[in-house]
Design a protein around this motif. Structure first.
Motif, PDB file in Angstrom:
ATOM      1  N   GLY A 114      33.717  45.066  32.764  1.00 38.58           N
ATOM      2  CA  GLY A 114      32.532  45.853  32.473  1.00 38.58           C
ATOM      3  C   GLY A 114      31.449  45.060  31.779  1.00 38.58           C
ATOM      4  N   LEU A 115      31.811  43.928  31.170  1.00 42.59           N
ATOM      5  CA  LEU A 115      30.803  43.085  30.519  1.00 42.59           C
ATOM      6  C   LEU A 115      29.961  42.337  31.549  1.00 42.59           C
ATOM      7  CD1 LEU A 115      33.040  41.605  27.668  1.00 42.59           C
ATOM      8  CD2 LEU A 115      31.435  43.531  27.526  1.00 42.59           C
ATOM      9  N   ARG A 116      30.581  42.085  32.711  1.00 42.01           N
ATOM     10  CA  ARG A 116      29.863  41.432  33.821  1.00 42.01           C
ATOM     11  C   ARG A 116      30.235  42.176  35.101  1.00 42.01           C
ATOM     12  NH1 ARG A 116      30.661  35.018  33.521  1.00 42.01           N
ATOM     13  NH2 ARG A 116      28.965  35.169  35.042  1.00 42.01           N
ATOM     14  N   TYR A 161      45.168  46.464  50.484  1.00 44.74           N
ATOM     15  CA  TYR A 161      44.269  46.895  49.420  1.00 44.74           C
ATOM     16  C   TYR A 161      43.124  45.907  49.237  1.00 44.74           C
ATOM     17  CZ  TYR A 161      47.244  43.667  46.683  1.00 44.74           C
ATOM     18  OH  TYR A 161      47.948  42.585  46.240  1.00 44.74           O
ATOM     19  N   GLY A 162      42.043  46.433  48.699  1.00 49.35           N
ATOM     20  CA  GLY A 162      40.901  45.615  48.351  1.00 49.35           C
ATOM     21  C   GLY A 162      40.712  45.616  46.850  1.00 49.35           C
ATOM     22  N   SER A 163      39.900  44.699  46.375  1.00 54.07           N
ATOM     23  CA  SER A 163      39.627  44.624  44.942  1.00 54.07           C
ATOM     24  C   SER A 163      38.206  44.172  44.720  1.00 54.07           C
ATOM     25  CB  SER A 163      40.599  43.670  44.249  1.00 54.07           C
ATOM     26  OG  SER A 163      40.246  43.517  42.894  1.00 54.07           O
ATOM     27  N   GLY A 164      37.461  45.011  44.039  1.00 49.88           N
ATOM     28  CA  GLY A 164      36.092  44.642  43.705  1.00 49.88           C
ATOM     29  C   GLY A 164      35.982  43.985  42.356  1.00 49.88           C
ATOM     30  N   TYR A 165      37.089  43.877  41.622  1.00 59.61           N
ATOM     31  CA  TYR A 165      37.045  43.330  40.264  1.00 59.61           C
ATOM     32  C   TYR A 165      38.189  42.344  40.066  1.00 59.61           C
ATOM     33  CZ  TYR A 165      33.747  47.099  39.622  1.00 59.61           C
ATOM     34  OH  TYR A 165      32.666  47.939  39.770  1.00 59.61           O
ATOM     35  N   ARG A 166      37.829  41.189  39.494  1.00 60.65           N
ATOM     36  CA  ARG A 166      38.780  40.107  39.284  1.00 60.65           C
ATOM     37  C   ARG A 166      38.569  39.471  37.920  1.00 60.65           C
ATOM     38  NH1 ARG A 166      41.011  38.081  44.129  1.00 60.65           N
ATOM     39  NH2 ARG A 166      40.286  39.196  45.971  1.00 60.65           N
ATOM     40  N   THR A 167      39.532  38.658  37.511  1.00 62.54           N
ATOM     41  CA  THR A 167      39.373  37.886  36.279  1.00 62.54           C
ATOM     42  C   THR A 167      38.538  36.655  36.603  1.00 62.54           C
ATOM     43  OG1 THR A 167      41.434  36.720  36.761  1.00 62.54           O
ATOM     44  CG2 THR A 167      41.572  38.641  35.317  1.00 62.54           C
ATOM     45  N   TRP A 200      30.900  50.193  38.258  1.00 62.04           N
ATOM     46  CA  TRP A 200      32.083  49.881  37.477  1.00 62.04           C
ATOM     47  C   TRP A 200      32.632  51.135  36.793  1.00 62.04           C
ATOM     48  CZ3 TRP A 200      32.978  50.664  32.298  1.00 62.04           C
ATOM     49  CH2 TRP A 200      34.148  50.097  31.779  1.00 62.04           C
ATOM     50  N   ASN A 201      31.761  51.967  36.261  1.00 59.85           N
ATOM     51  CA  ASN A 201      32.182  53.188  35.568  1.00 59.85           C
ATOM     52  C   ASN A 201      32.887  54.148  36.532  1.00 59.85           C
ATOM     53  OD1 ASN A 201      32.222  54.978  33.194  1.00 59.85           O
ATOM     54  ND2 ASN A 201      30.792  56.218  34.389  1.00 59.85           N
ATOM     55  N   ARG A 202      32.345  54.298  37.728  1.00 55.69           N
ATOM     56  CA  ARG A 202      32.984  55.173  38.726  1.00 55.69           C
ATOM     57  C   ARG A 202      34.361  54.637  39.104  1.00 55.69           C
ATOM     58  NH1 ARG A 202      27.724  55.091  40.935  1.00 55.69           N
ATOM     59  NH2 ARG A 202      28.401  53.575  42.511  1.00 55.69           N
ATOM     60  N   ALA A 203      34.439  53.313  39.289  1.00 56.23           N
ATOM     61  CA  ALA A 203      35.726  52.715  39.644  1.00 56.23           C
ATOM     62  C   ALA A 203      36.747  52.896  38.525  1.00 56.23           C
ATOM     63  CB  ALA A 203      35.532  51.224  39.952  1.00 56.23           C
ATOM     64  N   PHE A 204      36.321  52.683  37.304  1.00 58.48           N
ATOM     65  CA  PHE A 204      37.235  52.790  36.164  1.00 58.48           C
ATOM     66  C   PHE A 204      37.774  54.212  36.040  1.00 58.48           C
ATOM     67  CE2 PHE A 204      38.553  53.144  31.776  1.00 58.48           C
ATOM     68  CZ  PHE A 204      39.141  51.920  31.517  1.00 58.48           C
ATOM     69  N   ARG A 205      36.909  55.200  36.206  1.00 59.83           N
ATOM     70  CA  ARG A 205      37.327  56.593  36.081  1.00 59.83           C
ATOM     71  C   ARG A 205      38.229  57.043  37.227  1.00 59.83           C
ATOM     72  NH1 ARG A 205      34.506  59.828  32.480  1.00 59.83           N
ATOM     73  NH2 ARG A 205      32.865  58.770  31.314  1.00 59.83           N
ATOM     74  N   PRO A 257      27.899  43.281  41.485  1.00 58.04           N
ATOM     75  CA  PRO A 257      27.110  44.156  42.357  1.00 58.04           C
ATOM     76  C   PRO A 257      27.369  45.630  42.071  1.00 58.04           C
ATOM     77  CG  PRO A 257      28.132  42.390  43.634  1.00 58.04           C
ATOM     78  CD  PRO A 257      28.717  42.308  42.252  1.00 58.04           C
ATOM     79  N   GLY A 258      26.298  46.396  41.986  1.00 56.01           N
ATOM     80  CA  GLY A 258      26.440  47.812  41.682  1.00 56.01           C
ATOM     81  C   GLY A 258      26.324  48.117  40.215  1.00 56.01           C
TER      82      GLY A 258
END
Length: 409
Positions: free
Chosen positions: A344-346, A235-241, A355-360, A349-350
């Motif tokens: 979503g606050l930061r 798996y990949g991850s475009g979002y991290r802490t 972020w909205n597309r990924a979240f949904r 890229p994109g």
């Protein structure tokens, strides 16, 4: 081990440790959906599995890091009292369990021996092992004292090289220092400012300097039985802490290169248990291992009930006999919704649109309509971790694992 007429494992009593982790909640639900009885042993007062309807009962046990003997005694008692068939450690308490396997009898314990786990967990020792087995690795150096640290960082600055620095024993990318963090230069640590040695650097608490490889990050999760893969997910991850923190978004990947790398590694080492690897696919397509987690990882979230992960964990020898490997087939994307909201606050890229597309597109790994209480419990978990972090002057991430982590003791 007995099976039902379809070849699946018969109903089992399963004891899980590490109930604070989202993967423990995910696995509890998968086991319950497969008809098994799930019990949890956890030292944290509040944790996700404590209130889940997927769990028959949760037991609070002594902290393995601070009261190891009492912890093992309680696990052994629960195994006997509950007639446990399989014990599945999920977090770093696995190191304490592995070192005391002779005291936990009457059930199968899903973990490797302590020497192998220690070698895989240590970020320099793992890289040395991979190189000895013929794999291409990033240049990696072990730093045991401030003098070695200063020599390394001075050379990196003089040569204009990009390096990553991290404790040899660490988790969730905590304390990782990425190139450019202190000089403001994206490409590396070139510049006149010296990167100060971290406090406490010594042979008992070493750090690792690793050549920075630019490319795409790939994470994996596998279940292995005597050197053969029983289950696998990439798996990949475009979002991290944070820039280098733990992943909070899990998107399934098909990556034959990672699969072949892992298959070759586990066969060479004879590993058994759960294992995860972090790779970088460089711009020239060379696949570099970055580190290893010899325990469960977030790849568990990608498996649907029909994907066969439960069979791989409870009856891996059956899959091995037929050469079968359980893989996620639903294509579902998963996320930790609360930290994902913070991303979503930061959004990076994109921007917000990406972020909205990924979240949904993703499913929260904690929220379930039929099992709502863990969703509320997570707020208690975070609150208590925040208080512990303030009290001990550590990060919230470190507070979440303070009583279970293993740093080579």
């Amino acid at each position: 081990m007995t099976t039902d007429p379809t070849g699946n494992p018969a109903v089992m009593n399963v004891l899980i440790t590490g109930g604070r982790a989202p993967v423990a909640l995910e696995l509890s639900r998968l086991l319950r959906d497969a008809g098994h009885r799930v019990y949890v042993a956890e030292s944290a007062r509040h944790h996700l599995c404590r209130v889940s309807s997927a769990v028959e009962r949760s037991y609070r046990v002594p902290p393995p890091r601070h009261s190891t003997a009492a912890y093992i005694d309680e696990l052994a008692r629960l195994v006997e009292e509950l007639d446990i068939d399989v014990l599945i450690p999920l977090c770093e308490e696995i190191f304490y369990i592995s070192a005391s396997l002779d005291r936990i009898i009457g059930c199968r314990v899903l973990c490797a021996g302590p020497e192998m786990l220690a070698r895989l967990h240590h970020k320099a020792d793992f890289m040395i092992w991979a190189r000895e087995l013929g794999f291409t690795i990033p240049v990696t150096r072990l730093l045991n004292n401030p003098e070695e640290w200063n020599n390394q960082t001075d050379e990196a600055a003089r040569m204009g090289e990009a390096w990553v620095y991290k404790p040899a024993y660490s988790r969730f990318a905590s304390k990782v220092i990425l190139p450019g963090k202190f000089t403001g230069e994206q490409g590396g640590l070139a510049g006149s400012r010296r990167l100060a040695a971290p406090p406490g650097l010594c042979p008992a608490a070493p750090w690792v300097a690793q050549q920075f490889i630019k490319g795409a990050a790939i994470c994996t999760y596998s279940v292995v039985h005597q050197g053969e893969l029983a289950a696998h997910a990439a798996y990949g991850s475009g979002y991290r802490t944070g820039k280098a923190g733990a992943s909070v978004y899990f998107e399934p990947l098909e990556h034959p290169g990672a699969f072949e790398w892992i298959q070759r590694f586990v066969r060479a080492t004879g590993f058994s248990g759960q294992i995860g690897f972090d790779f970088i696919q460089a711009e020239d397509n060379v696949l570099y291992p970055i580190e290893c987690n010899p325990r469960a990882t977030s790849g568990i979230h990608l498996f649907a009930p029909e994907d066969g992960l439960v069979q791989a964990l409870l009856g891996p020898e059956l899959l091995a006999q037929h050469g079968s490997i359980s893989i996620p087939r639903s294509g579902k994307k998963a996320m930790l919704a609360l930290p994902m909201l913070a991303c979503g606050l930061r959004p990076g890229p994109g921007g917000l649109n990406r972020w909205n597309r990924a979240f949904r597109a993703a499913e929260d790994v904690i929220f379930r309509k039929e099992d709502m209480r863990p969703f509320r419990e997570q707020f208690r978990v975070v609150y208590h971790a925040y208080r512990l972090a303030r009290q001990n002057k550590i990060s919230v991430t470190e507070a979440l694992t303070d009583d279970i982590e293993w740093n080579g003791e």
